[in-house]
Design a protein around this motif. Sequence first.
Motif, short mmCIF file in Angstrom:
data_model
loop_
_atom_site.label_atom_id
_atom_site.label_comp_id
_atom_site.label_asym_id
_atom_site.label_seq_id
_atom_site.Cartn_x
_atom_site.Cartn_y
_atom_site.Cartn_z
N ASP A 194 0.81 -1.22 0.00
CA ASP A 194 0.00 0.00 0.00
C ASP A 194 0.84 1.27 0.00
O ASP A 194 0.43 2.29 -0.55
CB ASP A 194 -0.93 0.00 1.22
N VAL A 195 2.00 1.20 0.58
CA VAL A 195 2.84 2.40 0.64
C VAL A 195 3.26 2.84 -0.76
O VAL A 195 3.37 4.05 -1.05
CB VAL A 195 4.08 2.14 1.52
N LEU A 196 3.46 1.89 -1.67
CA LEU A 196 3.88 2.23 -3.02
C LEU A 196 2.74 2.79 -3.86
O LEU A 196 2.99 3.39 -4.92
CB LEU A 196 4.47 1.00 -3.72
N LYS A 197 1.50 2.60 -3.41
CA LYS A 197 0.35 3.12 -4.14
C LYS A 197 -0.05 4.52 -3.69
O LYS A 197 -0.97 5.10 -4.27
CB LYS A 197 -0.84 2.17 -3.97
N GLN A 198 0.64 5.05 -2.70
CA GLN A 198 0.31 6.39 -2.22
C GLN A 198 0.69 7.45 -3.26
O GLN A 198 1.63 7.27 -4.03
CB GLN A 198 1.03 6.66 -0.90
N THR A 199 -0.06 8.54 -3.24
CA THR A 199 0.19 9.62 -4.19
C THR A 199 1.57 10.24 -3.95
O THR A 199 1.91 10.61 -2.83
CB THR A 199 -0.89 10.70 -4.05
N GLY A 200 2.34 10.33 -4.99
CA GLY A 200 3.66 10.94 -4.92
C GLY A 200 4.77 9.99 -4.52
O GLY A 200 5.94 10.39 -4.53
N VAL A 201 4.44 8.76 -4.15
CA VAL A 201 5.47 7.80 -3.75
C VAL A 201 6.05 7.10 -4.99
O VAL A 201 7.27 7.04 -5.16
CB VAL A 201 4.91 6.77 -2.75
N THR A 202 5.17 6.57 -5.83
CA THR A 202 5.61 5.88 -7.05
C THR A 202 5.07 6.63 -8.27
O THR A 202 3.87 6.90 -8.35
CB THR A 202 5.11 4.43 -7.07
N GLU A 203 5.96 6.95 -9.18
CA GLU A 203 5.57 7.64 -10.40
C GLU A 203 6.05 6.85 -11.61
O GLU A 203 7.12 6.21 -11.57
CB GLU A 203 6.16 9.06 -10.43
N PHE A 204 5.26 6.91 -12.68
CA PHE A 204 5.54 6.14 -13.88
C PHE A 204 5.74 7.10 -15.07
O PHE A 204 4.99 8.06 -15.23
CB PHE A 204 4.39 5.19 -14.19
N TYR A 205 6.75 6.80 -15.87
CA TYR A 205 7.06 7.61 -17.05
C TYR A 205 7.41 6.69 -18.21
O TYR A 205 7.93 5.59 -18.02
CB TYR A 205 8.25 8.55 -16.79
N TYR A 206 7.13 7.19 -19.42
CA TYR A 206 7.64 6.53 -20.62
C TYR A 206 9.05 7.02 -20.87
O TYR A 206 9.31 8.22 -20.92
CB TYR A 206 6.75 6.82 -21.82
N GLY A 207 9.98 6.07 -21.05
CA GLY A 207 11.39 6.41 -21.19
C GLY A 207 11.80 6.77 -22.60
O GLY A 207 11.01 6.70 -23.55
N TRP A 208 13.06 7.11 -22.74
CA TRP A 208 13.57 7.55 -24.04
C TRP A 208 13.66 6.40 -25.04
O TRP A 208 13.58 6.62 -26.25
CB TRP A 208 14.92 8.25 -23.88
N SER A 209 13.81 5.18 -24.56
CA SER A 209 13.83 4.03 -25.49
C SER A 209 12.47 3.87 -26.17
O SER A 209 12.38 3.59 -27.37
CB SER A 209 14.20 2.75 -24.75
N TYR A 210 11.42 4.05 -25.40
CA TYR A 210 10.05 3.98 -25.94
C TYR A 210 9.83 5.08 -26.97
O TYR A 210 9.28 4.83 -28.06
CB TYR A 210 9.07 4.10 -24.78
N ILE A 211 10.23 6.30 -26.65
CA ILE A 211 10.07 7.42 -27.58
C ILE A 211 10.89 7.20 -28.84
O ILE A 211 10.44 7.47 -29.97
CB ILE A 211 10.46 8.74 -26.88
N LEU A 212 12.11 6.69 -28.67
CA LEU A 212 12.97 6.45 -29.82
C LEU A 212 12.38 5.37 -30.73
O LEU A 212 12.52 5.45 -31.97
CB LEU A 212 14.36 6.04 -29.34
N ALA A 213 11.75 4.38 -30.14
CA ALA A 213 11.12 3.34 -30.95
C ALA A 213 9.98 3.91 -31.80
O ALA A 213 9.84 3.58 -32.98
CB ALA A 213 10.60 2.22 -30.06
N TRP A 214 9.17 4.79 -31.23
CA TRP A 214 8.09 5.42 -31.99
C TRP A 214 8.64 6.31 -33.10
O TRP A 214 8.08 6.37 -34.20
CB TRP A 214 7.19 6.23 -31.07
N ILE A 215 9.73 7.02 -32.82
CA ILE A 215 10.36 7.84 -33.86
C ILE A 215 10.83 6.95 -35.01
O ILE A 215 10.65 7.28 -36.20
CB ILE A 215 11.53 8.64 -33.27
N GLY A 216 11.43 5.81 -34.70
CA GLY A 216 11.87 4.89 -35.74
C GLY A 216 10.72 4.35 -36.56
O GLY A 216 10.82 4.21 -37.78
#
Length: 286
Positions: A194-216
């Motif tokens: 439950d601690v990891l589900k608290q607001t501001g504790v765990t954040e998710f982002y799409y990384g540069w590898s994902y963005i680079l794949a879409w560019i390709g």
Amino acid sequence: MACSAVTLSVATIISVVAVACLSIGFSTDNWYEIRVDKNKTKLYIETHELQTDYEKDYRYYSRDEGLFRICFAEKKAKEVPTYLSPTQTECFNIDYYIPENEISDKFSDQRWERLHMARSVVALYIVAFFFLFLSFFTGIAGCWKRSHANLVSTGLLQLLSSLMDAGAMGLWHAVQFYDHHKLKDQYSYAQWPDVLKQTGVTEFYYGWSYILAWIGICQCLISSIMFLSAARCIRNEKRIEQSKNMQYLMPVYPDKRNPYGVNYAYAYPGPYHYHGSQYGIGPYAY
């Protein structure tokens, strides 16, 4: 001539950049970045007096997820076997259960669906790279021979490759959806502390590898259109060249005269006519 030369040059450059972007994105690990605030996590555990050994659970640590590895962004969890990746980060491999074992035998149907989709992501990328490999040879032949058919084949192969990559990206998003919304087993987000589900504790982002794949993928699609356009330019240029050459061709008509040059009308004037005898009138006069 200028249309096909410029279009082929641009298409070649874009396709090379597309292959580079897809290769880097496929092989690196910054697809999904998970950032955990260690200070907030520790404060929450101490405030609620939770009994947990968070130093051994990798879910309490910031990490980057790729198609093949999960790498720790800063510190790594204790007692988690890792190795040093090509990017000099501590990583452990994602298990696709090939071959299957006693753990995968206990999976639910939804977990199996998620596993099959994750395997298909890698498989579709491999098939897309195979199409790009074939397009390399057809592209060289098309540029060297200025062949309309080879350039059309190159454009279609790169179009198929971009569609395969786009399908892989769609399945990758489906895997993330299963992890966060559908699955409820011990490996899913629903079973996180439950601690990891608290607001501001765990954040998710799409990384540069994902963005680079879409560019390709986008560049691969653009290069396929450019190759098809170059094939059209070459076909139009050949038609114009042929029409210009036709103006210099003299018309040739069949010669119906006698090939031996003899006029038989004068050589054989025709049948003789009887005009009478010199000794009298009539044929029997004496």
